[in-house]
Design a protein around this motif. Structure first.
Motif, mmCIF file in Angstrom:
data_model
loop_
_atom_site.group_PDB
_atom_site.id
_atom_site.type_symbol
_atom_site.label_atom_id
_atom_site.label_comp_id
_atom_site.label_asym_id
_atom_site.label_seq_id
_atom_site.Cartn_x
_atom_site.Cartn_y
_atom_site.Cartn_z
ATOM 1 N N TRP A 63 0.830 -1.211 0.000
ATOM 2 C CA TRP A 63 0.000 0.000 0.000
ATOM 3 C C TRP A 63 0.860 1.256 0.000
ATOM 4 O O TRP A 63 0.565 2.227 -0.711
ATOM 5 C CB TRP A 63 -0.909 -0.003 1.218
ATOM 6 C CG TRP A 63 -1.853 1.162 1.242
ATOM 7 C CD1 TRP A 63 -3.065 1.259 0.633
ATOM 8 C CD2 TRP A 63 -1.636 2.422 1.891
ATOM 9 N NE1 TRP A 63 -3.625 2.489 0.858
ATOM 10 C CE2 TRP A 63 -2.775 3.234 1.627
ATOM 11 C CE3 TRP A 63 -0.612 2.949 2.661
ATOM 12 C CZ2 TRP A 63 -2.904 4.522 2.124
ATOM 13 C CZ3 TRP A 63 -0.732 4.242 3.154
ATOM 14 C CH2 TRP A 63 -1.863 5.007 2.889
ATOM 15 N N ARG A 67 0.155 3.238 -3.174
ATOM 16 C CA ARG A 67 -0.762 4.325 -2.817
ATOM 17 C C ARG A 67 -2.007 4.287 -3.698
ATOM 18 O O ARG A 67 -2.296 5.231 -4.443
ATOM 19 C CB ARG A 67 -0.077 5.671 -2.967
ATOM 20 C CG ARG A 67 1.107 5.864 -2.049
ATOM 21 C CD ARG A 67 0.654 6.263 -0.664
ATOM 22 N NE ARG A 67 1.774 6.534 0.230
ATOM 23 C CZ ARG A 67 1.665 7.073 1.429
ATOM 24 N NH1 ARG A 67 0.472 7.391 1.884
ATOM 25 N NH2 ARG A 67 2.710 7.269 2.191
ATOM 26 N N PRO A 68 -2.796 3.192 -3.677
ATOM 27 C CA PRO A 68 -3.951 3.090 -4.587
ATOM 28 C C PRO A 68 -5.019 4.120 -4.282
ATOM 29 O O PRO A 68 -5.295 4.441 -3.120
ATOM 30 C CB PRO A 68 -4.465 1.664 -4.333
ATOM 31 C CG PRO A 68 -4.008 1.347 -2.946
ATOM 32 C CD PRO A 68 -2.692 2.048 -2.775
ATOM 33 N N SER A 69 -5.637 4.641 -5.336
ATOM 34 C CA SER A 69 -6.734 5.593 -5.226
ATOM 35 C C SER A 69 -7.921 5.072 -6.023
ATOM 36 O O SER A 69 -7.759 4.344 -7.006
ATOM 37 C CB SER A 69 -6.320 6.969 -5.759
ATOM 38 O OG SER A 69 -5.231 7.494 -5.015
ATOM 39 N N LYS A 70 -9.123 5.448 -5.596
ATOM 40 C CA LYS A 70 -10.328 5.024 -6.300
ATOM 41 C C LYS A 70 -10.424 5.678 -7.672
ATOM 42 O O LYS A 70 -9.961 6.803 -7.872
ATOM 43 C CB LYS A 70 -11.568 5.381 -5.482
ATOM 44 C CG LYS A 70 -11.870 4.422 -4.353
ATOM 45 C CD LYS A 70 -13.219 4.754 -3.730
ATOM 46 C CE LYS A 70 -13.591 3.749 -2.652
ATOM 47 N NZ LYS A 70 -14.921 4.039 -2.070
ATOM 48 N N LYS A 72 -12.156 7.715 -10.499
ATOM 49 C CA LYS A 72 -13.019 8.905 -10.428
ATOM 50 C C LYS A 72 -13.913 8.938 -11.669
ATOM 51 O O LYS A 72 -13.423 8.858 -12.794
ATOM 52 C CB LYS A 72 -12.176 10.171 -10.329
ATOM 53 C CG LYS A 72 -11.258 10.202 -9.101
ATOM 54 C CD LYS A 72 -10.474 11.487 -9.025
ATOM 55 C CE LYS A 72 -9.461 11.450 -7.868
ATOM 56 N NZ LYS A 72 -10.124 11.239 -6.566
ATOM 57 N N ASN A 103 -8.429 7.209 -14.138
ATOM 58 C CA ASN A 103 -7.575 6.364 -13.301
ATOM 59 C C ASN A 103 -6.454 7.236 -12.741
ATOM 60 O O ASN A 103 -5.524 7.590 -13.457
ATOM 61 C CB ASN A 103 -6.996 5.209 -14.116
ATOM 62 C CG ASN A 103 -6.005 4.377 -13.324
ATOM 63 O OD1 ASN A 103 -5.948 4.468 -12.086
ATOM 64 N ND2 ASN A 103 -5.220 3.564 -14.006
ATOM 65 N N PRO A 104 -6.507 7.591 -11.451
ATOM 66 C CA PRO A 104 -5.515 8.509 -10.893
ATOM 67 C C PRO A 104 -4.231 7.836 -10.413
ATOM 68 O O PRO A 104 -3.326 8.517 -9.940
ATOM 69 C CB PRO A 104 -6.270 9.119 -9.702
ATOM 70 C CG PRO A 104 -7.154 8.019 -9.245
ATOM 71 C CD PRO A 104 -7.539 7.235 -10.479
ATOM 72 N N ASN A 105 -4.143 6.527 -10.539
ATOM 73 C CA ASN A 105 -3.006 5.794 -9.969
ATOM 74 C C ASN A 105 -1.772 5.852 -10.862
ATOM 75 O O ASN A 105 -1.876 5.812 -12.093
ATOM 76 C CB ASN A 105 -3.397 4.334 -9.733
ATOM 77 C CG ASN A 105 -4.474 4.198 -8.694
ATOM 78 O OD1 ASN A 105 -4.235 4.354 -7.508
ATOM 79 N ND2 ASN A 105 -5.704 3.921 -9.135
ATOM 80 N N LYS A 106 -0.617 5.920 -10.225
ATOM 81 C CA LYS A 106 0.648 5.992 -10.956
ATOM 82 C C LYS A 106 1.174 4.621 -11.365
ATOM 83 O O LYS A 106 1.904 4.502 -12.343
ATOM 84 C CB LYS A 106 1.701 6.690 -10.104
ATOM 85 C CG LYS A 106 1.427 8.154 -9.809
ATOM 86 C CD LYS A 106 2.547 8.753 -8.977
ATOM 87 C CE LYS A 106 2.293 10.227 -8.679
ATOM 88 N NZ LYS A 106 3.382 10.820 -7.843
ATOM 89 N N HIS A 138 -1.908 4.039 -16.555
ATOM 90 C CA HIS A 138 -1.665 4.872 -15.379
ATOM 91 C C HIS A 138 -2.041 6.332 -15.655
ATOM 92 O O HIS A 138 -1.757 6.873 -16.712
ATOM 93 C CB HIS A 138 -0.193 4.790 -14.963
ATOM 94 C CG HIS A 138 0.329 3.394 -14.924
ATOM 95 N ND1 HIS A 138 1.630 3.068 -15.205
ATOM 96 C CD2 HIS A 138 -0.284 2.218 -14.650
ATOM 97 C CE1 HIS A 138 1.811 1.768 -15.096
ATOM 98 N NE2 HIS A 138 0.658 1.227 -14.766
ATOM 99 N N LYS A 139 -2.717 6.944 -14.695
ATOM 100 C CA LYS A 139 -3.076 8.365 -14.760
ATOM 101 C C LYS A 139 -3.670 8.712 -16.123
ATOM 102 O O LYS A 139 -3.232 9.628 -16.812
ATOM 103 C CB LYS A 139 -1.848 9.238 -14.445
ATOM 104 C CG LYS A 139 -1.303 9.013 -13.039
ATOM 105 C CD LYS A 139 -0.204 9.974 -12.694
ATOM 106 C CE LYS A 139 -0.761 11.366 -12.432
ATOM 107 N NZ LYS A 139 -1.606 11.399 -11.212
#
Length: 227
Positions: A63, A67-70, A72, A103-106, A138-139
């Motif tokens: 984690w 740093r996972p994010s939901k 949007k 998808n906001p994740n890197k 990603h992003k």
């Protein structure tokens, strides 16, 4: 004289001999080995506890790294050119949407293996539309454009008809759009199992009449996500 003292020393009485220490250890008991049920359960508990601690630490490290994010989801625009209800509860509709998925994740990619948009009015579904599947890096941002058009016989109650008439007079309709999805996450070369989130969008859509613009009165709406 010296010989006499030596003789007295050799014949001196020092008391009875001291017996050797006895070992009072009872047979059948061992202090270095534990083979009973209690010992086995204790060892099993320690093993399970250790595994849980290791898994917890590994999950925390993953984690912290990812740093996972939901995801949007927003409805950017909505165009409603027809929304008529007849006396026999036949609903005629034409609704077009611009839905943005971000998808906001890197470090996490997302496979959208199945997407279906459903349109509801007063709790009754009046149409559904399958959406294209895709992979989102990603992003990354992807826009989808579902169009609901046609006719549906809806079992509205009298209270629902009253709400429809009031909203028709106001020129705005409260329409709910739910997107049912099947997704997988991609972390490096690893792909996870499928998840089934729902994206729920509560919309207040203006009815576009001839010469009016759908952009007037519609507000960009954020959708709730339920995993």
């Amino acid at each position: 004289m010296a010989d006499s003292k030596q003789a007295n020393l050799n014949g001196a009485y020092y008391g009875p001999p001291i017996p050797p220490k006895r070992d009072y250890h009872r047979p059948g008991r061992s202090s270095g080995c534990c083979c009973g049920p209690c010992c086995i359960l204790s060892a099993l508990f320690k093993l399970i506890f250790t595994i849980l601690v290791v898994l917890g630490i590994a999950a925390l490290v993953i984690w912290l790294v990812l740093r996972p994010s939901k995801v949007k989801v927003h409805v950017e625009s909505a165009t409603l050119t027809q929304f008529n209800l007849t006396n026999s509860n036949n609903l005629y509709y034409n609704l077009s949407l611009d839905i943005e998925i971000r998808n906001p994740n890197k470090r996490i990619g997302i496979y959208y293996d199945k997407l279906e948009a459903n349109a509801y009015y007063e709790g009754q579904r009046f149409d559904y539309v399958p959406l294209p599947t895709f992979y989102q890096g990603h992003k990354n941002t992807t826009n989808l454009y579902p169009v609901f058009t046609g006719q549906a016989a809806i079992p509205f109650q009298s209270s629902d008809v009253e709400v429809f008439n009031r909203e028709n007079g106001d020129g705005f309709f409260s329409i709910k759009v739910k997107i049912y999805a099947r997704i997988r996450f991609k972390i490096g070369s690893i792909k996870t199992n499928r998840y089934k989130p729902d994206f729920e969008c509560e919309l207040r859509v203006p009815l576009t009449t001839s010469g009016s613009s759908s952009a007037v009165g519609f507000t960009r709406t954020k959708c709730d996500i339920d995993f």
